[in-house]
Design a protein around this motif. Structure first.
Motif, PDB file in Angstrom:
ATOM      1  N   LEU A   1      45.699  39.776  48.659  1.00  0.00           N
ATOM      2  CA  LEU A   1      45.701  41.152  49.168  1.00  0.00           C
ATOM      3  C   LEU A   1      45.884  42.151  48.029  1.00  0.00           C
ATOM      4  O   LEU A   1      45.159  43.146  47.933  1.00  0.00           O
ATOM      5  CB  LEU A   1      46.797  41.332  50.223  1.00  0.00           C
ATOM      6  CG  LEU A   1      46.550  40.678  51.567  1.00  0.00           C
ATOM      7  CD1 LEU A   1      47.846  40.626  52.392  1.00  0.00           C
ATOM      8  CD2 LEU A   1      45.457  41.406  52.333  1.00  0.00           C
ATOM      9  N   VAL A   2      46.863  41.896  47.181  1.00  0.00           N
ATOM     10  CA  VAL A   2      47.130  42.793  46.048  1.00  0.00           C
ATOM     11  C   VAL A   2      45.903  42.870  45.146  1.00  0.00           C
ATOM     12  O   VAL A   2      45.491  43.954  44.718  1.00  0.00           O
ATOM     13  CB  VAL A   2      48.380  42.332  45.266  1.00  0.00           C
ATOM     14  CG1 VAL A   2      48.483  43.021  43.916  1.00  0.00           C
ATOM     15  CG2 VAL A   2      49.640  42.571  46.091  1.00  0.00           C
ATOM     16  N   TRP A   3      45.313  41.726  44.836  1.00  0.00           N
ATOM     17  CA  TRP A   3      44.141  41.666  43.976  1.00  0.00           C
ATOM     18  C   TRP A   3      42.993  42.489  44.553  1.00  0.00           C
ATOM     19  O   TRP A   3      42.378  43.288  43.857  1.00  0.00           O
ATOM     20  CB  TRP A   3      43.733  40.200  43.792  1.00  0.00           C
ATOM     21  CG  TRP A   3      42.457  40.011  43.049  1.00  0.00           C
ATOM     22  CD1 TRP A   3      42.253  40.129  41.700  1.00  0.00           C
ATOM     23  CD2 TRP A   3      41.190  39.687  43.617  1.00  0.00           C
ATOM     24  NE1 TRP A   3      40.938  39.883  41.401  1.00  0.00           N
ATOM     25  CE2 TRP A   3      40.261  39.609  42.566  1.00  0.00           C
ATOM     26  CE3 TRP A   3      40.755  39.444  44.914  1.00  0.00           C
ATOM     27  CZ2 TRP A   3      38.920  39.297  42.777  1.00  0.00           C
ATOM     28  CZ3 TRP A   3      39.428  39.134  45.127  1.00  0.00           C
ATOM     29  CH2 TRP A   3      38.523  39.073  44.056  1.00  0.00           C
TER      30      TRP A   3
ATOM     31  N   GLY B   1      43.705  46.237  44.686  1.00  0.00           N
ATOM     32  CA  GLY B   1      43.609  46.761  43.327  1.00  0.00           C
ATOM     33  C   GLY B   1      42.188  47.063  42.887  1.00  0.00           C
ATOM     34  O   GLY B   1      41.976  47.814  41.937  1.00  0.00           O
ATOM     35  N   GLN B   2      41.201  46.514  43.565  1.00  0.00           N
ATOM     36  CA  GLN B   2      39.802  46.762  43.235  1.00  0.00           C
ATOM     37  C   GLN B   2      39.264  48.048  43.865  1.00  0.00           C
ATOM     38  O   GLN B   2      38.134  48.436  43.598  1.00  0.00           O
ATOM     39  CB  GLN B   2      38.928  45.583  43.684  1.00  0.00           C
ATOM     40  CG  GLN B   2      39.215  44.324  42.913  1.00  0.00           C
ATOM     41  CD  GLN B   2      38.394  43.146  43.408  1.00  0.00           C
ATOM     42  OE1 GLN B   2      37.691  43.217  44.404  1.00  0.00           O
ATOM     43  NE2 GLN B   2      38.485  42.042  42.692  1.00  0.00           N
ATOM     44  N   SER B   3      40.074  48.711  44.666  1.00  0.00           N
ATOM     45  CA  SER B   3      39.643  49.945  45.319  1.00  0.00           C
ATOM     46  C   SER B   3      39.284  51.011  44.292  1.00  0.00           C
ATOM     47  O   SER B   3      39.960  51.159  43.269  1.00  0.00           O
ATOM     48  CB  SER B   3      40.757  50.468  46.226  1.00  0.00           C
ATOM     49  OG  SER B   3      40.455  51.764  46.685  1.00  0.00           O
ATOM     50  N   ALA B   4      38.254  51.762  44.592  1.00  0.00           N
ATOM     51  CA  ALA B   4      37.831  52.858  43.711  1.00  0.00           C
ATOM     52  C   ALA B   4      38.909  53.923  43.576  1.00  0.00           C
ATOM     53  O   ALA B   4      38.959  54.642  42.577  1.00  0.00           O
ATOM     54  CB  ALA B   4      36.540  53.483  44.238  1.00  0.00           C
TER      55      ALA B   4
ATOM     56  N   ILE C   1      51.846  37.854  41.001  1.00  0.00           N
ATOM     57  CA  ILE C   1      51.599  39.158  41.628  1.00  0.00           C
ATOM     58  C   ILE C   1      52.082  40.275  40.714  1.00  0.00           C
ATOM     59  O   ILE C   1      51.485  41.343  40.645  1.00  0.00           O
ATOM     60  CB  ILE C   1      52.263  39.246  43.019  1.00  0.00           C
ATOM     61  CG1 ILE C   1      51.607  38.260  43.981  1.00  0.00           C
ATOM     62  CG2 ILE C   1      52.176  40.665  43.581  1.00  0.00           C
ATOM     63  CD1 ILE C   1      52.317  38.110  45.319  1.00  0.00           C
ATOM     64  N   GLY C   2      53.154  40.016  39.964  1.00  0.00           N
ATOM     65  CA  GLY C   2      53.710  41.005  39.047  1.00  0.00           C
ATOM     66  C   GLY C   2      52.742  41.462  37.975  1.00  0.00           C
ATOM     67  O   GLY C   2      52.927  42.518  37.380  1.00  0.00           O
TER      68      GLY C   2
END
Length: 135
Positions: free
Chosen positions: A15-17, A20-23, A37-38
């Motif tokens: 989910l974090v990964w 994090g790819q969001s524009a 995750i850190g």
């Protein structure tokens, strides 16, 4: 945008990964997170079952969206608590989370609503469980 992901496992890492790819390049926090995750999100030293502390954190940090990975905080009512405080959260409320949090509850609900499911039984005694044939 600020996003809080709750959990510390592989699901939360994914989910974090992906978030994090969001524009929009959101600032991502993860409670409690993990070493892996850190590398992608700021860890928050709050356990998933500490739902009051998580709500306080989300409020104080002005978190725009919280995403819940594990079922425990959902079954404790984290979505209900966040919504009562006007905080945006992605996850089912406490009543709906029972379907995932309790297999016995889910099976009984399926049976009561005539939804096909495999045979099952619930027991508190091991000997009784071993002696009952499943139909």
């Amino acid at each position: 945008m600020k996003v809080l992901v709750i959990g510390s496992g592989g699901r939360e890492h994914a989910l974090v990964w992906k978030i994090g790819q969001s524009a929009s390049k959101p600032k991502i926090y993860c409670a409690p997170g993990s070493a892996a995750i850190g590398e992608l999100a700021a860890p928050v030293a709050i356990k998933p079952e500490q739902i009051e502390k998580l709500a306080d954190f989300a409020s104080n940090e002005k978190i725009d969206l919280t995403v819940v990975g594990p079922e425990l905080p959902l079954t404790l009512g984290i979505a209900d608590l966040f919504e009562s405080r006007g905080l945006r959260i992605f996850g089912p409320n406490k009543a709906a989370a029972q379907l995932e949090g309790s297999k016995a509850f889910a099976k009984e609900m399926l049976k009561q609503n005539n939804i096909p499911t495999a045979a099952f039984g619930t027991f508190t005694d091991a000997a009784a469980a071993k002696s009952k044939p499943m139909a």
